[in-house]
Scaffold this motif. Structure first.
Motif, PDB file in Angstrom:
ATOM      1  N   LEU A  32       0.691  -1.024   0.097  1.00  0.00           N
ATOM      2  CA  LEU A  32      -0.130  -0.067   0.028  1.00  0.00           C
ATOM      3  C   LEU A  32       0.755   1.231  -0.033  1.00  0.00           C
ATOM      4  O   LEU A  32       1.989   1.243   0.761  1.00  0.00           O
ATOM      5  N   THR A 169      -3.563   4.661  -1.470  1.00  0.00           N
ATOM      6  CA  THR A 169      -4.277   3.789  -0.692  1.00  0.00           C
ATOM      7  C   THR A 169      -3.691   3.942   0.824  1.00  0.00           C
ATOM      8  O   THR A 169      -2.734   3.123   1.100  1.00  0.00           O
ATOM      9  N   ALA A 171      -2.777   3.419   4.604  1.00  0.00           N
ATOM     10  CA  ALA A 171      -3.255   2.369   5.903  1.00  0.00           C
ATOM     11  C   ALA A 171      -3.649   3.560   6.784  1.00  0.00           C
ATOM     12  O   ALA A 171      -3.070   4.292   7.338  1.00  0.00           O
ATOM     13  N   THR A 186      -7.952   0.590   5.281  1.00  0.00           N
ATOM     14  CA  THR A 186      -7.920   1.418   3.977  1.00  0.00           C
ATOM     15  C   THR A 186      -8.944   1.918   3.642  1.00  0.00           C
ATOM     16  O   THR A 186     -10.083   1.440   4.179  1.00  0.00           O
TER      17      THR A 186
END
Ligand SMILES: Cc1cc2nc3c(=O)[nH]c(=O)nc-3n(C[C@H](O)[C@H](O)[C@H](O)COP(=O)(O)OP(=O)(O)OC[C@H]3O[C@@H](n4cnc5c(N)ncnc54)[C@H](O)[C@@H]3O)c2cc1C
Length: 386
Positions: A32, A169, A171, A186
């Motif tokens: 991510l 994206t 976390a 997410t």
């Protein structure tokens, strides 16, 4: 819920390297990033591999990285522009020369061949150096690569091996239950996973705080510039007069340095990166180091943010609590070490221990750290120093 064997937070070169090695061993990995691949420190670095002669705890990782760098183009299938040209530290001032004399035995004790040079010896390696050069310290070991291309090479090779990269994206949270990590949250939903790898660069501390773990880090902003391509002048990675610099394969002089600006970061935003008067400072330093290049046109300048630990040494650890959480930050030399750090993370994720020794790189060494350590070092947001 989507599932993965491991979720890596951060698509810089360390997270991508970890993802690559894990995918090579058949793991299903999702990387991510809150922004884009290598858009932060990894794509903005100067590109040196330091052999870390001054820090024995990191020397095994550095030696392993050096071996890996020479194989990466073939292994990854994409060019990194690795140039094993050694390193030259240069002194223009007597104090600096004395420092080089002091660090020479440390590197020799680490088994890395280094040689003290006088001014003429340093200029024999890089003839464009100022005639004011008093001396240098040289090793034929180590080298440099193109940060953009090397990071991208890991990203593409990771994808070729079946890995998934989710850009834009962030976390946002980590689910822990029964003492183990279970999922990463997410904006597009949660990903179920038994292993979370925190390679979030300056945000490593913020991610660790999601599971109640403190990682002492100070983010700092560095500025860099690149000139137009020039005929071949030198192959070494050079450190001197407050600059780190290399000549790219195409011929550009790529340099960073000057005073560093300590900053703060948040979880999802961009660290501020406008140009500052530091750029003027580093341009002046280059002209003093290489007087014949004083009027060389500059193509562009940029800045990047990296994180520094209190002892300026990596933190690499698989936490005991919560189980499944791995933390990796390289304190400003993570580009060069990324190939071997990625392997160490992969080993920690799949086998619980790293084949390359990482003893002493855990968080427990900071157990007695003064909570005011940043202020004590003048590493708080808004201060400048090197
Ligand atoms: C100007 C400059 C010169 C440098 N020169 C060298 C050098 O010559 N040699 C060397 O070894 N090192 C050098 N460095 C340091 C090196 O760039 C870093 O140590 C290395 O890139 C760290 O890699 P990383 O993958 O850990 O972190 P980064 O490249 O910082 O990547 C971390 C990633 O995590 C992402 N992230 C953060 N928070 C979240 C979140 N909540 N969710 C999802 N993603 C998140 C970020 O967007 C970022 O992409 C330099 C750095 C700079 C700025």
């Amino acid at each position: 819920m989507e599932k993965a064997d491991a979720v890596v937070i951060g698509a810089g070169i360390m997270g991508l390297s970890a993802g690559y090695w894990l995918a090579q061993r058949g793991a299903k990995v999702i990387v991510l990033d809150k922004g884009r691949v290598a858009w932060e420190a990894s794509g903005r670095a100067t590109g040196f591999l330091s052999l870390r002669g001054e820090q024995p705890l990191e020397a095994p990782l550095a030696a392993a990285a050096e071996t890996l760098w020479s194989t990466l183009d073939e292994r990854l299938g994409y060019p990194t522009e690795w140039l094993p040209g050694g390193r030259l530290w240069v002194a223009l001032e007597p104090d600096r020369l004395a420092e080089l004399r002091d660090i020479c035995p440390q590197w020799q004790a680490a088994g890395i061949p280094v040689q003290l040079l006088d001014g003429a010896g340093a200029r024999a390696i890089a003839p464009c150096l100022s005639e004011q050069t008093l001396g240098g310290l040289h090793t034929t070991r180590g080298g440099h690569a193109n940060p953009q291309r090397a990071s991208q090479a890991f990203a593409w090779a990771f994808r070729d091996s079946g890995g998934a990269i989710r850009e834009q994206t962030p976390a946002l949270g980590i689910t822990v239950a029964g003492g183990k990590v279970r999922a990463v949250q997410t904006p597009n939903g949660s990903i179920s996973t038994p292993v979370v790898i925190n390679c979030a660069g300056p945000q490593v501390g913020l991610i660790a705080a999601m599971v109640g773990v403190t990682v002492p880090l100070a983010p700092v902003r560095l500025e860099a510039m690149v000139t137009v391509p020039l005929p071949r002048l030198f192959d070494v990675a050079m450190v001197g007069h407050g600059l780190s610099l290399r000549q790219t394969r195409r011929g550009n002089i790529h340099f960073n340095g000057g005073p560093h600006e300590w900053v703060d970061v948040d979880l999802t935003g961009e660290p501020a990166k406008p140009g500052t008067p530091v750029i003027r400072n580093i341009a002046r330093r280059l002209a003093e180091l290489f007087p014949s290049l004083a009027n060389t046109p500059v193509l562009r300048s940029w800045s990047g943010v990296l994180e520094v630990t209190p002892d300026q040494t990596c933190i690499i650890e698989r936490l005991a609590a919560p189980d499944g959480m791995i933390i990796a930050t390289a304190s400003g030399h993570g580009f060069g070490l990324a190939p071997s750090i990625g392997q160490a993370i992969c080993d920690l994720a799949l086998d619980g221990r790293s084949q390359v020794p990482i003893d002493g790189l855990g968080l427990d060494r900071f157990a007695k750290l003064d909570p005011g350590w940043r202020a004590l070092r003048r590493w708080t947001a808004g201060s400048y120093n090197t």
